[in-house]
Design a protein around this motif. Structure first.
Motif, PDB file in Angstrom:
ATOM      1  N   PRO A   1       4.468   6.790  -5.540  1.00  0.00           N
ATOM      2  CA  PRO A   1       4.804   5.746  -6.512  1.00  0.00           C
ATOM      3  C   PRO A   1       6.296   5.411  -6.611  1.00  0.00           C
ATOM      4  O   PRO A   1       6.995   5.866  -7.495  1.00  0.00           O
ATOM      5  N   TRP A   2       6.759   4.576  -5.703  1.00  0.00           N
ATOM      6  CA  TRP A   2       8.155   4.129  -5.773  1.00  0.00           C
ATOM      7  C   TRP A   2       8.263   2.682  -5.318  1.00  0.00           C
ATOM      8  O   TRP A   2       7.450   2.216  -4.526  1.00  0.00           O
ATOM      9  N   ILE A   3       9.247   2.021  -5.877  1.00  0.00           N
ATOM     10  CA  ILE A   3       9.699   0.716  -5.390  1.00  0.00           C
ATOM     11  C   ILE A   3      11.207   0.677  -5.608  1.00  0.00           C
ATOM     12  O   ILE A   3      11.732   1.426  -6.433  1.00  0.00           O
ATOM     13  N   PRO A   4      11.917  -0.173  -4.884  1.00  0.00           N
ATOM     14  CA  PRO A   4      13.367  -0.254  -5.089  1.00  0.00           C
ATOM     15  C   PRO A   4      13.709  -0.880  -6.441  1.00  0.00           C
ATOM     16  O   PRO A   4      12.964  -1.710  -6.953  1.00  0.00           O
TER      17      PRO A   4
ATOM     18  N   VAL B   1       6.144 -12.410 -10.029  1.00  0.00           N
ATOM     19  CA  VAL B   1       6.239 -11.729  -8.735  1.00  0.00           C
ATOM     20  C   VAL B   1       5.634 -10.345  -8.916  1.00  0.00           C
ATOM     21  O   VAL B   1       5.943  -9.648  -9.881  1.00  0.00           O
ATOM     22  N   LYS B   2       4.749  -9.965  -7.982  1.00  0.00           N
ATOM     23  CA  LYS B   2       4.061  -8.672  -8.080  1.00  0.00           C
ATOM     24  C   LYS B   2       4.229  -7.880  -6.797  1.00  0.00           C
ATOM     25  O   LYS B   2       4.244  -8.449  -5.700  1.00  0.00           O
ATOM     26  N   THR B   3       4.335  -6.571  -6.958  1.00  0.00           N
ATOM     27  CA  THR B   3       4.360  -5.664  -5.813  1.00  0.00           C
ATOM     28  C   THR B   3       3.655  -4.376  -6.209  1.00  0.00           C
ATOM     29  O   THR B   3       3.612  -4.030  -7.393  1.00  0.00           O
ATOM     30  N   ARG B   4       3.094  -3.687  -5.231  1.00  0.00           N
ATOM     31  CA  ARG B   4       2.332  -2.471  -5.507  1.00  0.00           C
ATOM     32  C   ARG B   4       2.841  -1.282  -4.716  1.00  0.00           C
ATOM     33  O   ARG B   4       3.421  -1.432  -3.640  1.00  0.00           O
TER      34      ARG B   4
ATOM     35  N   LEU C   1       3.472 -14.803  -6.952  1.00  0.00           N
ATOM     36  CA  LEU C   1       3.879 -14.416  -5.602  1.00  0.00           C
ATOM     37  C   LEU C   1       3.688 -12.916  -5.465  1.00  0.00           C
ATOM     38  O   LEU C   1       4.155 -12.151  -6.304  1.00  0.00           O
ATOM     39  N   ARG C   2       2.990 -12.498  -4.418  1.00  0.00           N
ATOM     40  CA  ARG C   2       2.824 -11.069  -4.126  1.00  0.00           C
ATOM     41  C   ARG C   2       3.622 -10.734  -2.874  1.00  0.00           C
ATOM     42  O   ARG C   2       3.520 -11.442  -1.871  1.00  0.00           O
ATOM     43  N   VAL C   3       4.408  -9.637  -2.966  1.00  0.00           N
ATOM     44  CA  VAL C   3       5.220  -9.194  -1.829  1.00  0.00           C
ATOM     45  C   VAL C   3       5.110  -7.681  -1.688  1.00  0.00           C
ATOM     46  O   VAL C   3       4.688  -6.990  -2.611  1.00  0.00           O
ATOM     47  N   SER C   4       5.523  -7.166  -0.543  1.00  0.00           N
ATOM     48  CA  SER C   4       5.523  -5.720  -0.330  1.00  0.00           C
ATOM     49  C   SER C   4       6.661  -5.096  -1.116  1.00  0.00           C
ATOM     50  O   SER C   4       7.654  -5.756  -1.445  1.00  0.00           O
ATOM     51  N   ARG C   5       6.522  -3.831  -1.393  1.00  0.00           N
ATOM     52  CA  ARG C   5       7.585  -3.146  -2.140  1.00  0.00           C
ATOM     53  C   ARG C   5       8.881  -3.102  -1.341  1.00  0.00           C
ATOM     54  O   ARG C   5       9.962  -3.127  -1.917  1.00  0.00           O
ATOM     55  N   GLU C   6       8.783  -3.058  -0.040  1.00  0.00           N
ATOM     56  CA  GLU C   6       9.988  -3.005   0.791  1.00  0.00           C
ATOM     57  C   GLU C   6      10.796  -4.295   0.716  1.00  0.00           C
ATOM     58  O   GLU C   6      12.003  -4.283   0.927  1.00  0.00           O
ATOM     59  N   SER C   7      10.143  -5.411   0.426  1.00  0.00           N
ATOM     60  CA  SER C   7      10.848  -6.700   0.406  1.00  0.00           C
ATOM     61  C   SER C   7      11.150  -7.218  -0.997  1.00  0.00           C
ATOM     62  O   SER C   7      11.757  -8.283  -1.140  1.00  0.00           O
TER      63      SER C   7
END
Length: 165
Positions: free
Chosen positions: A103-106, A94-97, A40-46
């Motif tokens: 370069p940040w993600i929650p 699960v992947k996010t970019r 599953l690929r999702v946005s970093r915000e979600s």
């Protein structure tokens, strides 16, 4: 079997795939098989909302973060979460970019406490900031280390070794 193929080429969607699609709904960028695992690929915000939903859903119960790693694609950094259920025979990736220049993600520590050291390692080696993490102090490297040795752009300093004589 190639990436994108279902375990059996013409097999209908599995109940797990269907449930993941329902839960991720508007947040899914893609849902497909990568070799033998559903991805599953999702946005970093979600990422946090999707992971929390995958964990709390009783049909999936992805309550175990097997591994969290970071991949350098040169223009983006990708966080890869390998999940499993301890109550069902399910696994999911699960992947996010995040762009390399932002370069940040929650953090997902609120979902899995085990994300703590994985996120610290990703920050240490790749410079990926896990926003909201309570302590991104170095885990592997020393305080003040210059650069991110996990990145492809990192230049390994020349080492001088002295032997005997």
């Amino acid at each position: 079997m190639t990436s994108g193929d279902r375990p059996e080429d013409s097999a209908p969607s599995s109940p797990i795939e269907e449930r993941v699609r329902e839960i991720a709904a508007d947040n899914a960028q893609s849902v497909e098989y990568s070799f033998d695992e559903l991805e599953l690929r999702v946005s970093r915000e979600s990422i946090v909302d999707v992971c929390a939903a995958l964990k709390s859903d009783p049909d999936l119960d992805f309550n175990y973060l097997r591994c969290l790693s970071v991949v350098d694609w040169q223009d983006e950094l990708e966080a890869v979460y390998h999940l499993a259920s301890l109550s069902h025979p399910h696994k999911l990736v699960v992947k996010t970019r995040a762009p390399i220049d932002d370069p940040w993600i929650p953090t997902t520590i609120g979902v899995w406490k085990g994300a703590d050291w994985h996120e610290r390692e990703g920050h240490d080696l790749f410079g990926l900031e896990f926003r909201g993490h309570p302590d991104l102090s170095p885990l592997i490297l020393y305080e003040g280390f210059e650069g991110f040795p996990g990145r492809k752009s990192y230049e390994i300093p020349e080492q001088v070794t002295f032997y005997g004589d």
